[in-house]
Design an enzyme around this catalytic site. Structure first.
Site, PDB file in Angstrom:
ATOM      1  N   ASP A   1      23.449  50.164  34.004  1.00 17.59           N
ATOM      2  CA  ASP A   1      23.924  50.720  32.746  1.00 17.59           C
ATOM      3  C   ASP A   1      24.948  49.815  32.080  1.00 17.59           C
ATOM      4  OD1 ASP A   1      22.404  53.009  33.166  1.00 17.59           O
ATOM      5  OD2 ASP A   1      24.036  54.073  34.183  1.00 17.59           O
TER       6      ASP A   1
ATOM      7  N   ARG B   1      17.610  48.448  37.183  1.00 19.60           N
ATOM      8  CA  ARG B   1      18.337  48.374  35.916  1.00 19.60           C
ATOM      9  C   ARG B   1      19.746  48.948  36.057  1.00 19.60           C
ATOM     10  NH1 ARG B   1      13.728  51.204  32.314  1.00 19.60           N
ATOM     11  NH2 ARG B   1      13.714  52.482  34.206  1.00 19.60           N
TER      12      ARG B   1
ATOM     13  N   ARG C   1      27.501  57.270  39.759  1.00 18.02           N
ATOM     14  CA  ARG C   1      28.667  57.650  38.961  1.00 18.02           C
ATOM     15  C   ARG C   1      28.904  59.161  39.007  1.00 18.02           C
ATOM     16  NH1 ARG C   1      27.605  55.054  33.276  1.00 18.02           N
ATOM     17  NH2 ARG C   1      29.505  56.246  32.799  1.00 18.02           N
TER      18      ARG C   1
END
Length: 273
Positions: free
Chosen positions: A64, A62, A209
């Site tokens: 973001d 998945r 990130r």
């Protein structure tokens, strides 16, 4: 789809798709009540093409909100057959312009887009410039301070291997364990663009990130190279830099056993700076 595979239950056919998308307009991959996710758009297109009430997909990883995908892999089961080219063209007919099925393959029911993945690969593309991005806005991250290559390369190597990556884990992460095996962490530069590439068994929520925030702090001289090891050892999110922008993050795709016969990469894999 081609003739039913011998190890697929009668009347059930499993298909795998390679999907690319620009994530700028979507609330991530995973389906939400808003319907504004990549999964929602893909499943709606599949239902329209197959004329079924619904088609449920499972993905390799998945992403973001704002994160892009060059080779997201999904699988789904349906009670009908289509040629692989028909899956591509038929589904793309109902998809928005920023999402496209790149390939389709018959797979056995033993294949699972997430469970069968041996590793996952991401790239982060960063523009170093005193002026913010314009033409490539939303497609690259941005830093206005000059950065140095060697300190970031050394810091990235600190993360290789199996570690507890709690320092780089979002508070809402649902992973069962913070322990992951980072196989590759590379930093390179082409002109004003930096490319950071990562491969791991799996990633935690916001892990890349959060690593990027630390690498940039080191690359711009705000932190010493050895700080990365201190952050890793702390096993606390409070020890790391703030989460960096999703704009330049690309899911390059998972890797699978060659026996499944799936493409290793998809068109566009190498277009990034």
């Amino acid at each position: 789809m081609n003739a039913r595979l011998d190890h697929t239950p009668a009347g059930v056919f499993r298909c795998a798709l390679g999907v690319s998308y620009n994530g700028s307009s979507y609330q991530g991959w995973q389906s939400q009540a808003s319907g504004l996710t990549v999964q929602d758009k893909l499943e709606k297109a599949l239902a329209l093409f197959t004329d079924l009430p619904s088609v449920t997909t499972l993905c390799a990883g998945r992403t973001d909100a704002g994160v892009h995908g060059l080779m997201q892999v999904v699988h789904f089961d349906v009670p009908l057959q289509r040629e692989t080219m028909a899956w591509m063209r038929g589904t793309n007919r109902y998809l928005p312009d920023d999402i496209a099925v790149q390939w389709a393959r018959d797979v056995p029911t033993s294949f699972h887009a997430r469970g069968s993945a041996q590793s996952r690969r991401y790239a982060y593309v960063l523009l170093e410039s005193p002026v913010r991005p314009s033409v490539d806005a939303g497609k690259v991250g941005w830093v206005f301070r000059p950065m140095q290559l060697e300190p970031m390369q050394k810091a990235a190597q600190t993360l290789l291997g199996e570690h507890d990556f709690s320092s780089f884990r979002a508070s809402q992460c649902q992973a069962h364990s913070p322990i992951k095996h980072l196989l590759r962490a590379e930093v390179s530069r082409r002109g004003a663009y930096w490319r950071f590439e990562f491969e791991a068994s799996a990633f935690l929520h916001h892990m890349i990130r959060n690593i990027m925030g630390c690498l940039i702090a080191i690359g711009t001289g705000q932190r010493p190279t050895g700080w990365m090891a201190e952050v890793l050892e702390a096993r606390s999110r409070d020890a790391a830099a703030p989460t960096f922008s999703p704009d330049g993050l690309y899911f390059l795709g998972p890797t699978y056993d060659a026996a499944f016969g799936l493409p290793d990469r998809t068109p566009g894999f190498d277009w990034l700076p």
